[in-house]
Design an enzyme around this catalytic site. Sequence first.
Site, PDB file in Angstrom:
ATOM      1  CB  SER A  43      24.105 -30.284 -43.620  1.00 36.14           C
ATOM      2  OG  SER A  43      23.567 -31.559 -43.348  1.00 36.14           O
ATOM      3  N   GLY A  69      22.396 -29.507 -37.840  1.00 36.38           N
ATOM      4  CA  GLY A  69      21.374 -29.807 -36.831  1.00 36.38           C
ATOM      5  C   GLY A  69      21.571 -29.160 -35.475  1.00 36.38           C
ATOM      6  CB  CYS A  87      19.369 -30.230 -45.334  1.00 38.30           C
ATOM      7  SG  CYS A  87      19.824 -30.048 -43.614  1.00 38.30           S
ATOM      8  CG  ASN A  88      14.355 -33.517 -42.795  1.00 37.08           C
ATOM      9  OD1 ASN A  88      13.150 -33.631 -42.729  1.00 37.08           O
ATOM     10  ND2 ASN A  88      15.101 -34.345 -43.521  1.00 37.08           N
ATOM     11  CD  GLU A  93      27.454 -38.262 -41.068  1.00 35.26           C
ATOM     12  OE1 GLU A  93      28.500 -37.891 -40.516  1.00 35.26           O
ATOM     13  OE2 GLU A  93      26.698 -37.506 -41.701  1.00 35.26           O
ATOM     14  CB  CYS A 107      16.869 -36.451 -39.703  1.00 36.53           C
ATOM     15  SG  CYS A 107      18.667 -36.359 -39.840  1.00 36.53           S
ATOM     16  CG  HIS A 137      22.066 -38.938 -41.570  1.00 39.65           C
ATOM     17  ND1 HIS A 137      21.944 -37.708 -42.179  1.00 39.65           N
ATOM     18  CD2 HIS A 137      23.399 -39.203 -41.512  1.00 39.65           C
ATOM     19  CE1 HIS A 137      23.151 -37.245 -42.474  1.00 39.65           C
ATOM     20  NE2 HIS A 137      24.051 -38.133 -42.070  1.00 39.65           N
TER      21      HIS A 137
HETATM   22  N1  DGL Z   1      20.914 -33.216 -43.107  1.00 42.96           N
HETATM   23  C1  DGL Z   1      20.541 -32.966 -41.743  1.00 42.96           C
HETATM   24  C2  DGL Z   1      19.000 -33.035 -41.640  1.00 42.96           C
HETATM   25  O1  DGL Z   1      18.326 -33.641 -42.448  1.00 42.96           O
HETATM   26  C3  DGL Z   1      21.176 -33.925 -40.777  1.00 42.96           C
HETATM   27  C4  DGL Z   1      22.659 -33.729 -40.592  1.00 42.96           C
HETATM   28  C5  DGL Z   1      22.993 -32.385 -39.979  1.00 42.96           C
HETATM   29  O2  DGL Z   1      22.746 -32.156 -38.789  1.00 42.96           O
HETATM   30  O3  DGL Z   1      23.529 -31.557 -40.718  1.00 42.96           O
HETATM   31  O4  DGL Z   1      18.440 -32.465 -40.730  1.00 42.96           O
END
Ligand code: DGL
Length: 263
Positions: A9, A41, A71-72, A150, A182, A184
């Site tokens: 994302s 998310g 992305c999770n 972030e 996730c 992050h």
């Molecule tokens: N990349 C998203 C995840 O791993 C986290 C950031 C988002 O909410 O887009 O779930």
Amino acid sequence: MKSIGVFDSGVGGLTVVKELIRQLPNENIVYFGDTARVPYGIKSRETVIRFSIENILFLLKQDVKLICVACNTASSLALPVIKNHFRVPIVGVITPGVREAVYASQNKRIGVIGTKGTIKSRTYEIEIKQLDSKVKVKALACPLFVPFVEEGWLKGEVVENVAKSYLKPLKDAGVDTVILGCTHYPLLRPVIQEILGKNVTLIDSAKQVAIEVKKILANEDLLNRSSGGKHRFFVSDNPEWFSGLAKRFIGKQLKDVRKVSNV
Ligand code: DGL
């Protein structure tokens, strides 16, 4: 020479790219960060599926041989529905993390933390139970962790207090293994580890994802044999913002980030 395609994302998927580069230094990588539409998310399943399909179609135009969904949230909401509909293998981040967690847990109590979308989908829970039905799963959304990372708030009183309050149910449930579900969250590993205690194993699926990618490429005889892979980075908005944050996730400055409109 075909590339490995990776999408996320936004910027967080670079944690997976970092591991792919470490384990597969000869591979070309094309990364797409959907910075125009981040965060995923908090979005609905239909929307995340649509965005994921569009991201995959963009990567397919870049001549990729495999796609990694870093992305999770996209892996949880979209992958179960779309993974068999494309002509290249698609690897998500859920299954590799689940395998490692089930293997690591001694007391069969596993915690999962992720975005609201990831937790609501129950994909982690379902996959854990498929692997070992005796495991008890405690899954929690920690929505403030993404903006903390972030903004560069990786430690300090505010982050610690929020993390303590988010993670209390995991402590109460007596989990011995927690999946950082996730992109992050690995950056908050020190705070999370401190709160949960050193006897809790934290699982960051990036390493297992890269192992899985390597295995698939080897099985299909698709590994690149010449040396020195090239890495290209595309975003759907704000390349400067992406470049600025990239260092935190991948450990080096990314100079050539290109903005594309894939939608
Ligand atoms: N990349 C998203 C995840 O791993 C986290 C950031 C988002 O909410 O887009 O779930």
